[in-house]
Write an enzyme that holds these catalytic residues in place. Structure first.
Site, PDB file in Angstrom:
ATOM      1  N   ILE A 224       0.867  -1.170   0.000  1.00  0.00           N
ATOM      2  CA  ILE A 224       0.000   0.000   0.000  1.00  0.00           C
ATOM      3  C   ILE A 224       0.907   1.223   0.000  1.00  0.00           C
ATOM      4  O   ILE A 224       1.917   1.261   0.707  1.00  0.00           O
ATOM      5  CB  ILE A 224      -0.923   0.018   1.226  1.00  0.00           C
ATOM      6  CG1 ILE A 224      -1.818  -1.233   1.237  1.00  0.00           C
ATOM      7  CG2 ILE A 224      -1.779   1.274   1.254  1.00  0.00           C
ATOM      8  CD1 ILE A 224      -2.693  -1.348   2.477  1.00  0.00           C
ATOM      9  N   CYS A 225       0.541   2.227  -0.780  1.00  0.00           N
ATOM     10  CA  CYS A 225       1.381   3.426  -0.861  1.00  0.00           C
ATOM     11  C   CYS A 225       1.650   4.014   0.509  1.00  0.00           C
ATOM     12  O   CYS A 225       2.758   4.481   0.792  1.00  0.00           O
ATOM     13  CB  CYS A 225       0.719   4.471  -1.752  1.00  0.00           C
ATOM     14  SG  CYS A 225       0.457   3.930  -3.459  1.00  0.00           S
ATOM     15  N   VAL A 226       0.639   4.028   1.381  1.00  0.00           N
ATOM     16  CA  VAL A 226       0.783   4.614   2.714  1.00  0.00           C
ATOM     17  C   VAL A 226       0.879   3.531   3.784  1.00  0.00           C
ATOM     18  O   VAL A 226       0.441   3.718   4.921  1.00  0.00           O
ATOM     19  CB  VAL A 226      -0.368   5.591   3.017  1.00  0.00           C
ATOM     20  CG1 VAL A 226      -0.266   6.820   2.142  1.00  0.00           C
ATOM     21  CG2 VAL A 226      -1.729   4.927   2.841  1.00  0.00           C
TER      22      VAL A 226
END
Length: 477
Positions: free
Chosen positions: A277-279
């Site tokens: 996940i990007c974050v």
């Protein structure tokens, strides 16, 4: 087995003469998708075809474009199960999470359909014999290059915002999830005017060819290295670069928090979607007062995760996207251990087929380790013990990235310091995920530039024209 076709100038099956890619299921290695690769000539022809319809779509009334986007949301909703199954087959996301990504994409399409017609320019106060105003206009031709980790939700954000503001779009999905992109493009193309959306498929060379064309915007979500190459290409062509790139998001665990609750938050942030996940939480700074109990609870949570193929309903941790990426993740873990870190959970390559990697907890980490400094993008929680909140803030801020950060603290003053001092686009306090609808993110430094999501993304795909209308001969209108 999906057989993916390109869409160029309103024609399905056009092009794809640059060879063929095969995508394999990361759970068992079986072939899932075959896709033709666009040639540079096909990319150029797609841009030319997009230019040919750009003017007509740009002057289509905003309400009509919004209605088309509502129909697009309906079309995607009708394909929810099919899209979710494709995501799981191509990149391994658990089926329930994949369905959630599709539903998030549908919600984003509807949000932009509602917001776009309400946007306007502004009137300027000039002389009485003139009219002055500023009007938003579409930028023209948008190249949207999207990632594999949440392919429907991210694509719906970029495609929806670009289309509803009057741009035409050349859509290049990741070569790891081409069938997902193809299904999404089919849903959208069925309700849009011919030629407004094109689909180009293939690997990084196709994305590079597209970014090098005379387009008006290149919107990219993916790695920092690719984002920098795109920014360089845009500097040569004059296109706007809209980038969300890599990150190494910190999690601060402050003194005084419930260590078991903090471990649940950390596990969610580190292990959801196998850390892809990007974050995602990439590095954890735990206060010494709670570190031992926090780590014990995190290790217990990591060991309790149900690992399996994404299509099984009980799966909490599916495979990584492929074995090449698994090698990257494992390489960072083994390097940290060689430098003195301690494996408390996972960190061992499993036997058998697929690209599975266990939920991994690594302690005794130091801030300067590659595992801590660089993006891992896997189910790995790297823990650094700190002696104060100020030390945690200092370490969290010391990064080449600037995507997001999370702080778990019972102290309002510490929460206030965190959001003010951390040089990132998004700060979350006492929740690793979540936020109100319509929120936008503006990454910093190596994590990109420009707004993603929210009403601000509509502005990113628009330009503004300032107009001065003077009455002739010094008279009045």
């Amino acid at each position: 087995m999906y057989r993916v076709e390109q869409l160029i100038g309103g024609v399905w099956g056009a092009g794809g003469e640059g060879g063929e890619l095969v995508v394999h299921d990361p759970a068992d290695g079986s072939p899932v998708s075959t896709v033709g690769v666009a040639t540079p000539d096909e990319v150029a022809k797609a841009v030319e075809a997009a230019r040919g319809v750009a003017a007509e779509w740009a002057v289509t009334p905003a309400a009509e474009r919004a209605a088309a986007l509502h129909r697009a949301a309906d079309a995607v909703a009708a394909m929810t199960d099919e899209l979710a199954e494709a995501v799981t087959a191509e990149m391994g996301k658990p089926l329930g999470d994949a369905r959630g990504g599709v539903e998030a994409g549908i919600g984003t399409l509807r949000q932009y359909a509602e917001l776009a017609p309400l946007r306007g320019g502004r009137t300027l106060h000039g002389s009485a014999d003139a009219i002055d105003f500023m009007a938003p206009e579409p930028r023209g031709v948008v190249a949207a290059i999207t990632p594999w980790n949440d392919p429907v939700a991210v694509s719906c954000g970029l495609l929806g915002a670009a289309l509803v503001t009057g741009n035409v779009v050349l859509y290049k999905p990741s070569e790891r999830t081409p069938a997902t992109g193809w299904l999404l493009a089919k849903a959208l193309d069925g309700v849009l005017p011919a030629g407004v959306l094109s689909l180009l498929t293939g690997g990084g060379e196709v994305g590079a060819a597209l970014a090098g064309q005379e387009v008006d915007v290149v919107a990219h979500v993916g790695s920092t290295a690719t984002g920098r190459a795109i920014a360089a290409a845009c500097a040569r062509t004059g296109a706007k670069a809209l980038l969300e790139n890599g990150g190494s998001d910190p999690l601060i665990v402050d003194a005084g928090v419930d260590p078991v609750w903090a471990a649940e938050q950390a596990a969610m942030g580190s292990f959801a979607n196998a850390g892809q996940i990007c974050v995602a939480v990439e590095r954890i700074y735990a206060h010494r007062d709670v570190a031992e109990d926090f780590v014990d609870a995190l290790v217990e949570r990591a060991g309790a995760l149900a690992v399996g193929p994404g299509r099984e309903p009980s799966t909490e941790l599916g495979p990584l996207v492929d074995r090449r990426h698994r090698d990257h993740v494992h390489g960072q873990v083994t390097a940290a251990v060689a430098e003195g870190a301690t494996l408390r959970a996972g960190g061992v390559l499993p036997e058998g087929p697929g690209a599975f990697y266990p939920a991994t907890v690594v302690t005794d980490c130091r801030h300067e380790m590659t595992l801590v400094r660089e993006e891992t993008f896997g189910p790995v929680a790297a823990v650094v013990v700190v002696d104060s909140f100020s030390e945690a803030l200092r370490c969290a801020a010391d990064s080449p990235y600037g995507l997001a950060a999370t702080v778990l603290t019972p102290s309002m003053s510490h929460a206030q310091r965190a959001w003010r001092e951390l040089p990132v686009g998004t700060v979350k306090v006492n929740a690793v995920f979540g936020g109100a609808p319509g929120g936008a993110a503006q990454p910093r430094r190596g994590s990109g530039q420009g707004f993603g999501y929210g009403p601000e993304l509509l502005d990113e795909f628009s330009t503004v024209k300032t107009v001065h209308l003077q009455a002739p001969g010094g008279g009045h209108w």
